[in-house]
Design a protein around this motif. Structure first.
Motif: not given
Length: 78
Positions: A9-19
Motif C-alpha cells: 500500500x505505501x509503495x503504491x501511494x509512493x508510485x502514484x503521488x511522490x515519484x
C-alpha cells in the motif's frame, strides 16, 4: 494483516503521488541548469563584478592612506 499488504500500500501511494512529482522536479531543475544564465542575469553578474572590483580598489586606497597616516592601525583591537 499480511506483511505484503504493509509494504504494498505505501509503495503504491509512493508510485502514484511522490515519484511522478519527484521526476518532474528533477528534470525541470536539470533543464534550468543546462540553460545557463539569461541576458538579464548575465548583465547583473557583470554589474556586480564591476562593483566588487571598484570596492576592492577603494579598500586598497583606504588601506594605503591609513598605512601612511597611522602605521599601527592594523594592530589596534577594540
Amino acid at each position: 494483516m499480511d506483511i505484503h499488504e504493509l509494504i504494498f500500500v505505501p509503495l503504491i501511494l509512493f508510485m502514484i503521488f511522490v515519484a511522478p512529482l519527484w521526476v518532474i522536479m528533477h528534470y525541470r531543475s536539470k533543464g534550468k541548469i543546462q540553460q545557463g544564465l539569461t541576458d538579464v542575469e548575465l548583465q547583473q553578474l557583470n554589474s556586480l563584478a564591476a562593483r566588487a572590483e571598484k570596492m576592492a580598489e577603494r579598500i586598497h586606497t583606504l588601506e594605503a592612506i591609513l598605512d601612511a597616516e597611522s602605521p599601527q592601525w592594523r594592530n589596534q583591537h577594540d
